[in-house]
Design a protein around this motif. Structure first.
Motif, PDB file in Angstrom:
ATOM      1  N   PRO A   8     -34.888  37.823 -43.450  1.00  0.00           N
ATOM      2  CA  PRO A   8     -34.881  36.710 -42.666  1.00  0.00           C
ATOM      3  C   PRO A   8     -33.496  36.258 -41.835  1.00  0.00           C
ATOM      4  O   PRO A   8     -32.241  36.357 -42.506  1.00  0.00           O
ATOM      5  N   LEU A  12     -31.791  30.356 -40.094  1.00  0.00           N
ATOM      6  CA  LEU A  12     -33.109  29.876 -40.569  1.00  0.00           C
ATOM      7  C   LEU A  12     -33.085  29.605 -41.935  1.00  0.00           C
ATOM      8  O   LEU A  12     -33.634  28.728 -42.314  1.00  0.00           O
ATOM      9  N   PRO A  56     -39.692  38.277 -48.566  1.00  0.00           N
ATOM     10  CA  PRO A  56     -39.603  37.523 -47.549  1.00  0.00           C
ATOM     11  C   PRO A  56     -41.122  36.810 -47.201  1.00  0.00           C
ATOM     12  O   PRO A  56     -41.070  35.688 -47.388  1.00  0.00           O
ATOM     13  N   TRP A  60     -41.868  32.802 -47.619  1.00  0.00           N
ATOM     14  CA  TRP A  60     -42.671  31.974 -46.652  1.00  0.00           C
ATOM     15  C   TRP A  60     -43.977  31.498 -47.108  1.00  0.00           C
ATOM     16  O   TRP A  60     -44.261  30.422 -46.680  1.00  0.00           O
ATOM     17  N   ALA A  86     -41.001  27.869 -40.806  1.00  0.00           N
ATOM     18  CA  ALA A  86     -41.795  29.205 -41.159  1.00  0.00           C
ATOM     19  C   ALA A  86     -42.380  29.740 -40.036  1.00  0.00           C
ATOM     20  O   ALA A  86     -42.373  31.205 -39.970  1.00  0.00           O
ATOM     21  N   ARG A  89     -40.181  32.550 -38.454  1.00  0.00           N
ATOM     22  CA  ARG A  89     -39.560  33.719 -39.087  1.00  0.00           C
ATOM     23  C   ARG A  89     -39.695  34.728 -38.157  1.00  0.00           C
ATOM     24  O   ARG A  89     -39.250  35.895 -38.084  1.00  0.00           O
TER      25      ARG A  89
END
Length: 89
Positions: A8, A12, A56, A60, A86, A89
């Motif tokens: 990511p 973010l 990841p 999320w 989200a 992403r």
């Protein structure tokens, strides 16, 4: 070329951490704290095992679960912000 997912975006993650700080400042019940803790632990695992592509998506999924939980507790404002993060992403 590797087929591994990219980690990511650090910006973010910083934004996510700012929002989860706000979540913890406003809702300190066990379920919310547990969900934020899971998200942050997964972030740590991504640092420890950057080659593992399973972390990841798990993070999320937990962010979206936290958003659902917040919405059900009347905090749609925070839920929308988490879903927005989200989605990027």
């Amino acid at each position: 070329m590797s087929s591994q997912a990219l980690p990511p975006d650090p910006d973010l993650i910083l934004e996510l951490n700012r929002v989860t700080e706000e979540v913890l400042a406003t809702l300190r019940n066990t379920a919310v704290v547990d969900r934020v803790t899971v998200v942050r632990l997964i972030q740590q695992m991504m640092l420890l095992r950057p080659d593992d592509p399973t972390y990841p998506p798990r993070m999320w999924e937990n962010v979206l679960s936290l958003a659902d939980m917040l919405e059900s507790r009347g905090r749609a404002d925070l839920a929308v912000r988490l879903r927005s993060i989200a989605a990027r992403r």
